[in-house]
Design an enzyme around this catalytic site. Sequence first.
Site, PDB file in Angstrom:
ATOM      1  N   ASN A   1     -66.378  73.636 -54.206  1.00  0.00           N
ATOM      2  CA  ASN A   1     -66.157  73.579 -52.943  1.00  0.00           C
ATOM      3  C   ASN A   1     -64.904  74.464 -52.220  1.00  0.00           C
ATOM      4  O   ASN A   1     -63.664  74.154 -52.128  1.00  0.00           O
ATOM      5  CB  ASN A   1     -66.075  72.018 -52.278  1.00  0.00           C
ATOM      6  CG  ASN A   1     -65.811  71.880 -50.758  1.00  0.00           C
ATOM      7  OD1 ASN A   1     -65.958  72.808 -50.078  1.00  0.00           O
ATOM      8  ND2 ASN A   1     -65.948  70.371 -50.643  1.00  0.00           N
TER       9      ASN A   1
ATOM     10  N   ARG B   1     -71.003  74.139 -53.169  1.00  0.00           N
ATOM     11  CA  ARG B   1     -71.248  73.608 -51.918  1.00  0.00           C
ATOM     12  C   ARG B   1     -71.382  74.902 -50.885  1.00  0.00           C
ATOM     13  O   ARG B   1     -70.170  75.478 -50.519  1.00  0.00           O
ATOM     14  CB  ARG B   1     -70.044  72.551 -51.416  1.00  0.00           C
ATOM     15  CG  ARG B   1     -70.229  72.255 -50.028  1.00  0.00           C
ATOM     16  CD  ARG B   1     -69.007  71.515 -49.495  1.00  0.00           C
ATOM     17  NE  ARG B   1     -69.301  71.254 -48.004  1.00  0.00           N
ATOM     18  CZ  ARG B   1     -68.307  71.153 -47.117  1.00  0.00           C
ATOM     19  NH1 ARG B   1     -66.955  71.347 -47.505  1.00  0.00           N
ATOM     20  NH2 ARG B   1     -68.700  70.681 -45.978  1.00  0.00           N
TER      21      ARG B   1
ATOM     22  N   HIS C   1     -72.893  67.836 -43.461  1.00  0.00           N
ATOM     23  CA  HIS C   1     -72.529  66.569 -44.330  1.00  0.00           C
ATOM     24  C   HIS C   1     -73.866  65.987 -44.939  1.00  0.00           C
ATOM     25  O   HIS C   1     -73.954  64.860 -45.414  1.00  0.00           O
ATOM     26  CB  HIS C   1     -71.961  65.465 -43.541  1.00  0.00           C
ATOM     27  CG  HIS C   1     -70.510  65.831 -42.946  1.00  0.00           C
ATOM     28  ND1 HIS C   1     -70.053  65.115 -41.724  1.00  0.00           N
ATOM     29  CD2 HIS C   1     -69.403  66.232 -43.623  1.00  0.00           C
ATOM     30  CE1 HIS C   1     -68.771  65.465 -41.557  1.00  0.00           C
ATOM     31  NE2 HIS C   1     -68.344  66.010 -42.843  1.00  0.00           N
TER      32      HIS C   1
ATOM     33  N   HIS D   1     -70.160  59.316 -41.740  1.00  0.00           N
ATOM     34  CA  HIS D   1     -69.297  59.941 -42.350  1.00  0.00           C
ATOM     35  C   HIS D   1     -67.921  60.331 -41.856  1.00  0.00           C
ATOM     36  O   HIS D   1     -68.032  61.365 -40.975  1.00  0.00           O
ATOM     37  CB  HIS D   1     -69.956  61.220 -42.903  1.00  0.00           C
ATOM     38  CG  HIS D   1     -69.029  62.111 -43.902  1.00  0.00           C
ATOM     39  ND1 HIS D   1     -69.200  62.006 -45.383  1.00  0.00           N
ATOM     40  CD2 HIS D   1     -67.935  62.905 -43.745  1.00  0.00           C
ATOM     41  CE1 HIS D   1     -68.404  62.613 -45.753  1.00  0.00           C
ATOM     42  NE2 HIS D   1     -67.553  63.356 -44.866  1.00  0.00           N
ATOM     43  N   LEU D   2     -66.988  59.680 -42.041  1.00  0.00           N
ATOM     44  CA  LEU D   2     -65.950  59.821 -41.197  1.00  0.00           C
ATOM     45  C   LEU D   2     -64.778  60.057 -42.016  1.00  0.00           C
ATOM     46  O   LEU D   2     -64.171  59.287 -42.873  1.00  0.00           O
ATOM     47  CB  LEU D   2     -65.518  58.502 -40.433  1.00  0.00           C
ATOM     48  CG  LEU D   2     -66.435  57.926 -39.571  1.00  0.00           C
ATOM     49  CD1 LEU D   2     -66.038  56.378 -39.130  1.00  0.00           C
ATOM     50  CD2 LEU D   2     -66.903  58.661 -38.433  1.00  0.00           C
ATOM     51  N   GLY D   3     -64.564  61.564 -42.155  1.00  0.00           N
ATOM     52  CA  GLY D   3     -63.423  62.153 -42.851  1.00  0.00           C
ATOM     53  C   GLY D   3     -62.525  62.764 -42.101  1.00  0.00           C
ATOM     54  O   GLY D   3     -62.455  62.389 -40.755  1.00  0.00           O
ATOM     55  N   ASN D   4     -61.998  64.055 -42.352  1.00  0.00           N
ATOM     56  CA  ASN D   4     -61.307  64.951 -41.384  1.00  0.00           C
ATOM     57  C   ASN D   4     -62.503  65.631 -40.700  1.00  0.00           C
ATOM     58  O   ASN D   4     -62.148  65.421 -39.397  1.00  0.00           O
ATOM     59  CB  ASN D   4     -60.773  66.031 -42.348  1.00  0.00           C
ATOM     60  CG  ASN D   4     -59.432  65.566 -42.702  1.00  0.00           C
ATOM     61  OD1 ASN D   4     -58.751  64.901 -42.163  1.00  0.00           O
ATOM     62  ND2 ASN D   4     -59.138  65.745 -44.244  1.00  0.00           N
ATOM     63  N   GLY D   5     -63.470  65.732 -41.135  1.00  0.00           N
ATOM     64  CA  GLY D   5     -64.829  66.088 -40.173  1.00  0.00           C
ATOM     65  C   GLY D   5     -65.286  64.835 -39.999  1.00  0.00           C
ATOM     66  O   GLY D   5     -65.559  64.164 -40.834  1.00  0.00           O
TER      67      GLY D   5
ATOM     68  N   ARG E   1     -61.211  68.490 -34.369  1.00  0.00           N
ATOM     69  CA  ARG E   1     -62.208  68.757 -33.199  1.00  0.00           C
ATOM     70  C   ARG E   1     -62.495  67.856 -32.140  1.00  0.00           C
ATOM     71  O   ARG E   1     -62.693  66.553 -32.445  1.00  0.00           O
ATOM     72  CB  ARG E   1     -63.565  69.129 -34.133  1.00  0.00           C
ATOM     73  CG  ARG E   1     -63.378  70.221 -35.327  1.00  0.00           C
ATOM     74  CD  ARG E   1     -64.840  70.471 -35.808  1.00  0.00           C
ATOM     75  NE  ARG E   1     -64.795  71.342 -36.908  1.00  0.00           N
ATOM     76  CZ  ARG E   1     -65.090  70.690 -38.233  1.00  0.00           C
ATOM     77  NH1 ARG E   1     -65.480  69.628 -38.450  1.00  0.00           N
ATOM     78  NH2 ARG E   1     -65.038  71.883 -39.269  1.00  0.00           N
TER      79      ARG E   1
ATOM     80  N   GLY F   1     -63.324  59.161 -45.873  1.00  0.00           N
ATOM     81  CA  GLY F   1     -61.986  58.642 -45.880  1.00  0.00           C
ATOM     82  C   GLY F   1     -61.644  57.364 -45.062  1.00  0.00           C
ATOM     83  O   GLY F   1     -61.064  56.215 -45.265  1.00  0.00           O
ATOM     84  N   ILE F   2     -61.919  57.818 -43.589  1.00  0.00           N
ATOM     85  CA  ILE F   2     -61.672  56.634 -42.719  1.00  0.00           C
ATOM     86  C   ILE F   2     -62.723  55.586 -42.872  1.00  0.00           C
ATOM     87  O   ILE F   2     -62.561  54.464 -42.940  1.00  0.00           O
ATOM     88  CB  ILE F   2     -62.004  57.295 -41.489  1.00  0.00           C
ATOM     89  CG1 ILE F   2     -60.819  58.485 -41.140  1.00  0.00           C
ATOM     90  CG2 ILE F   2     -61.603  56.121 -40.169  1.00  0.00           C
ATOM     91  CD1 ILE F   2     -60.977  59.351 -39.907  1.00  0.00           C
TER      92      ILE F   2
ATOM     93  N   ASN G   1     -61.964  53.432 -45.881  1.00  0.00           N
ATOM     94  CA  ASN G   1     -60.717  52.736 -46.119  1.00  0.00           C
ATOM     95  C   ASN G   1     -60.056  52.098 -44.712  1.00  0.00           C
ATOM     96  O   ASN G   1     -59.168  51.243 -44.982  1.00  0.00           O
ATOM     97  CB  ASN G   1     -59.528  53.680 -46.422  1.00  0.00           C
ATOM     98  CG  ASN G   1     -59.737  54.538 -47.839  1.00  0.00           C
ATOM     99  OD1 ASN G   1     -60.041  53.830 -48.994  1.00  0.00           O
ATOM    100  ND2 ASN G   1     -60.159  55.809 -47.764  1.00  0.00           N
TER     101      ASN G   1
ATOM    102  N   GLU H   1     -69.983  63.699 -52.508  1.00  0.00           N
ATOM    103  CA  GLU H   1     -70.994  64.708 -52.767  1.00  0.00           C
ATOM    104  C   GLU H   1     -70.887  65.700 -54.038  1.00  0.00           C
ATOM    105  O   GLU H   1     -71.793  66.229 -54.284  1.00  0.00           O
ATOM    106  CB  GLU H   1     -69.986  65.796 -51.487  1.00  0.00           C
ATOM    107  CG  GLU H   1     -70.467  65.319 -50.216  1.00  0.00           C
ATOM    108  CD  GLU H   1     -69.373  65.582 -49.274  1.00  0.00           C
ATOM    109  OE1 GLU H   1     -68.066  65.089 -49.013  1.00  0.00           O
ATOM    110  OE2 GLU H   1     -69.936  66.284 -48.225  1.00  0.00           O
TER     111      GLU H   1
HETATM  112  P1  ADP Z   1     -62.296  65.348 -45.871  1.00  0.00           P
HETATM  113  O1  ADP Z   1     -63.203  65.427 -44.826  1.00  0.00           O
HETATM  114  O2  ADP Z   1     -61.265  66.315 -45.718  1.00  0.00           O
HETATM  115  O3  ADP Z   1     -63.094  65.139 -47.398  1.00  0.00           O
HETATM  116  P2  ADP Z   1     -61.482  62.398 -46.311  1.00  0.00           P
HETATM  117  O4  ADP Z   1     -62.969  62.015 -46.398  1.00  0.00           O
HETATM  118  O5  ADP Z   1     -60.514  62.352 -47.493  1.00  0.00           O
HETATM  119  O6  ADP Z   1     -61.002  63.847 -45.753  1.00  0.00           O
HETATM  120  O7  ADP Z   1     -60.613  61.678 -44.988  1.00  0.00           O
HETATM  121  C1  ADP Z   1     -59.553  61.819 -44.612  1.00  0.00           C
HETATM  122  C2  ADP Z   1     -59.100  60.823 -43.342  1.00  0.00           C
HETATM  123  O8  ADP Z   1     -59.488  59.522 -43.997  1.00  0.00           O
HETATM  124  C3  ADP Z   1     -57.823  61.152 -42.795  1.00  0.00           C
HETATM  125  O9  ADP Z   1     -57.614  61.035 -41.541  1.00  0.00           O
HETATM  126  C4  ADP Z   1     -57.051  59.698 -43.546  1.00  0.00           C
HETATM  127  O10 ADP Z   1     -56.118  59.518 -42.802  1.00  0.00           O
HETATM  128  C5  ADP Z   1     -58.186  58.845 -43.447  1.00  0.00           C
HETATM  129  N1  ADP Z   1     -57.860  57.800 -44.269  1.00  0.00           N
HETATM  130  C6  ADP Z   1     -57.677  57.751 -45.749  1.00  0.00           C
HETATM  131  N2  ADP Z   1     -57.106  56.376 -45.904  1.00  0.00           N
HETATM  132  C7  ADP Z   1     -57.120  55.843 -44.933  1.00  0.00           C
HETATM  133  C8  ADP Z   1     -56.621  54.373 -44.576  1.00  0.00           C
HETATM  134  N3  ADP Z   1     -56.321  53.444 -45.607  1.00  0.00           N
HETATM  135  N4  ADP Z   1     -56.837  53.879 -43.206  1.00  0.00           N
HETATM  136  C9  ADP Z   1     -57.209  54.954 -42.207  1.00  0.00           C
HETATM  137  N5  ADP Z   1     -57.573  56.288 -42.616  1.00  0.00           N
HETATM  138  C10 ADP Z   1     -57.736  56.496 -43.841  1.00  0.00           C
END
Ligand code: ADP
Length: 408
Positions: free
Chosen positions: A7, A93, A183, A211-215, A244, A335-336, A339, A392
Amino acid sequence: MNILVLNNGSSSLKFQLAALEDHSESILVSGVVERIGGEALVTIQIEDKTFKLTSPIRDTTQALNFVIKNIIQHQDLIAGFKGLGDIHGVGHRVVHGGERFKASVLIDKDILSALEDCIELAPLHNPANIKGIEAIQDILGPKIPQVAVFDTAFHATMPESAWLYALPYSSYRRHKIRRYGFHGTSYRYVSERYREVSRIRAEECNIIIFHLGNGCSACAIRGGESIDTSMGMTPTEGLVMGTRAGDLDPSVIEMIGTKEGMTFHEVQSLLNRNSGLLGISGITSDMRDLIAEVAEHQDRRAQLAIDIFAYRARKYLGAYIAAIGPVKAVIFSGGIGENSSLIREKIADGLEHMGLLFDKDANVKLDKAKEKLGKISKTGSPVEIYVIPTNEEIMIARDTLKLIQAQA
Ligand code: ADP
């Protein structure tokens, strides 16, 4: 068979070496090269050992050379791995496949030039992906099978009414300006995993995935197929993300440009790199840090960033229930999504009138669980709510293996 999964972004390279056999899948090596272009940070994980290294790394080719050299150096630690010749294929990717690519493909000269045609649609991402493909040809030889797996491909099933912007039709006809969505590999993995867990067929799979990550994005899936998604021609559209803005009145672009004396390019960069959670809070793009900031200092703008993030997602949830019809499940991933019980609750609690009976206890319990996959709706909830971790990389490895085997 061992598949190397890459990736490759503009300044980072994530990699995994996956072993796929008939009835087992395992990750032999994983890691990331960050800050390519300067003194790079390299993290390599083999079994339970983590190696952290630094090295001046100029570009993708150097990054890949560095990674492969290190894998070879540590090959004794990798069970059953016999060196370079034991890598049977490489899966990439690729962010943008335009209208041409509706599924993963084995890469040859024609495909490579078609990928170059897509650069216009993803000027930040696709060039890095192409460099990765060329670098692998140099390092592992031109015969190594390489496969492109597209973020956009899963959304090829969207109907025209969902993907066409209400612009003059000529902007689509002449320039292919339309919504593509991203995604897709994550949505494909999570929806298949949901089908396994709930034992339903694709035709019954009417779900909404966040799908809640950085993007961040959301996807409406009917009968196992994407019918709408929140990202558009580029990943800028849709939900609030780490940096964004997501959905925006286009007039804002001219207003900012005029008032701040910025070019289109600079405003575009502001919308992608300085907005979202970072822009609102003025502190960080990282959700975990924002939540900590609110807990420790009751920071008003950090709280506002969290509230706006969740509110936008909640609006999409309502919209997609209307778009799909009877929905079986709402699923959180990334990630969000995987977690943060707090964010999940802010998005999906209090929607009993829409059939979502949110289980607060199950939701909070999942934060402490080792296995993040779980149901967070009450028994009998007309719409189930799930957390399903995405993967992924394994999807890319599976596609690569399938195409190599089909070719053989
Ligand atoms: P990417 O899109 O780069 O793959 P990820 O899917 O790893 O990113 O998601 C990153 C996001 O997930 C960041 O905003 C990070 O703070 C958030 N995150 C990870 N663990 C937690 C947690 N325990 N509580 C809240 N947010 C979290």
